[in-house]
Write an enzyme that holds these catalytic residues in place. Structure first.
Site, short mmCIF file in Angstrom:
data_model
loop_
_atom_site.label_atom_id
_atom_site.label_comp_id
_atom_site.label_asym_id
_atom_site.label_seq_id
_atom_site.Cartn_x
_atom_site.Cartn_y
_atom_site.Cartn_z
N HIS A 40 -20.53 -5.84 0.37
CA HIS A 40 -22.17 -7.24 0.98
C HIS A 40 -23.06 -7.17 -0.58
CE1 HIS A 40 -20.40 -7.85 4.58
NE2 HIS A 40 -20.44 -6.79 5.10
N ASN A 41 -22.31 -6.30 -1.44
CA ASN A 41 -23.00 -6.24 -2.74
C ASN A 41 -23.60 -7.34 -2.91
OD1 ASN A 41 -24.43 -4.95 -5.44
ND2 ASN A 41 -23.76 -3.64 -5.00
N LEU A 42 -25.01 -7.80 -3.62
CA LEU A 42 -25.39 -8.97 -4.00
C LEU A 42 -24.89 -8.90 -5.81
CD1 LEU A 42 -28.98 -8.75 -2.18
CD2 LEU A 42 -26.62 -10.01 -1.17
N THR A 61 -28.25 -3.42 -5.96
CA THR A 61 -28.27 -5.37 -5.19
C THR A 61 -27.17 -4.36 -4.01
OG1 THR A 61 -26.65 -4.44 -6.38
CG2 THR A 61 -28.34 -6.88 -6.85
#
Length: 182
Positions: free
Chosen positions: A51-53, A159
């Site tokens: 789920h890190n952008l 992020t």
């Protein structure tokens, strides 16, 4: 039936170490995180949490497809002019949250030396407030003047999925500002 107790991790159990830098001689931007999270450390990958952008933002910034195998993504990112590292070499932190990093335990990486040995670097981009704070505390005061004059310092919103207070579009807009150095 009595519940089993789980002991809180000791500081020795909470000691974590970052990865080596992923940077080539041609990189113009060095993205600096604070310290990889638990998932990233387990995978031995920068920004490994699903789920890190970070990787979707790199796809938007320089066309590096977020779904490529990790080694291919890093190589493509380097080829696009972006390197990766962390401000901290080691610290004590139970879990993944930057807010849990014990300030007394912070050991910085040799960022000044790396930047001095990579004259193509033009910007240091800080992935989140903790990376920026740790850089200002540990690295910036010892940064050689010639290096400091050559590189822009660019604090950016984290992020991390833990940074939900800033909308994704606003974060991405800030990250796309790195295009001027690529």
């Amino acid at each position: 039936m009595p519940r089993a107790s789980v002991a809180a991790p000791s500081n020795a159990d909470a000691r974590v170490e970052s990865f080596p830098p992923r940077v080539t001689r041609e990189c113009r931007v060095l993205v600096l995180g604070s310290m990889p999270g638990v998932r990233s450390l387990a995978l031995s990958q920068y920004y490994g949490h699903p789920h890190n952008l970070f990787w979707p933002f790199m796809q938007a910034l320089c066309g590096v497809a977020a779904d490529l195998p990790y080694a291919t993504r890093v190589a493509a990112l380097n080829a696009a002019g972006v390197g990766l590292w962390d401000v901290l070499k080691a610290c004590e932190r139970p879990g993944s949250l930057d807010s849990e990093i014990a300030a007394h335990s912070e050991e910085p990486n040799a960022i000044g030396e790396l930047v001095a040995s990579h004259p193509s670097l033009r910007a240091l981009a800080f992935n989140g407030g903790k990376a920026w704070q740790s850089f200002r505390r540990h690295v910036q005061p010892r940064l050689p003047d010639a290096v400091a004059a050559r590189v822009a310092l660019v604090p950016l919103p984290s992020t991390s999925p833990a940074n939900a207070s800033v909308p994704r579009g606003s974060k991405l807009e800030r990250w796309l500002a790195l295009r001027q150095w690529l």
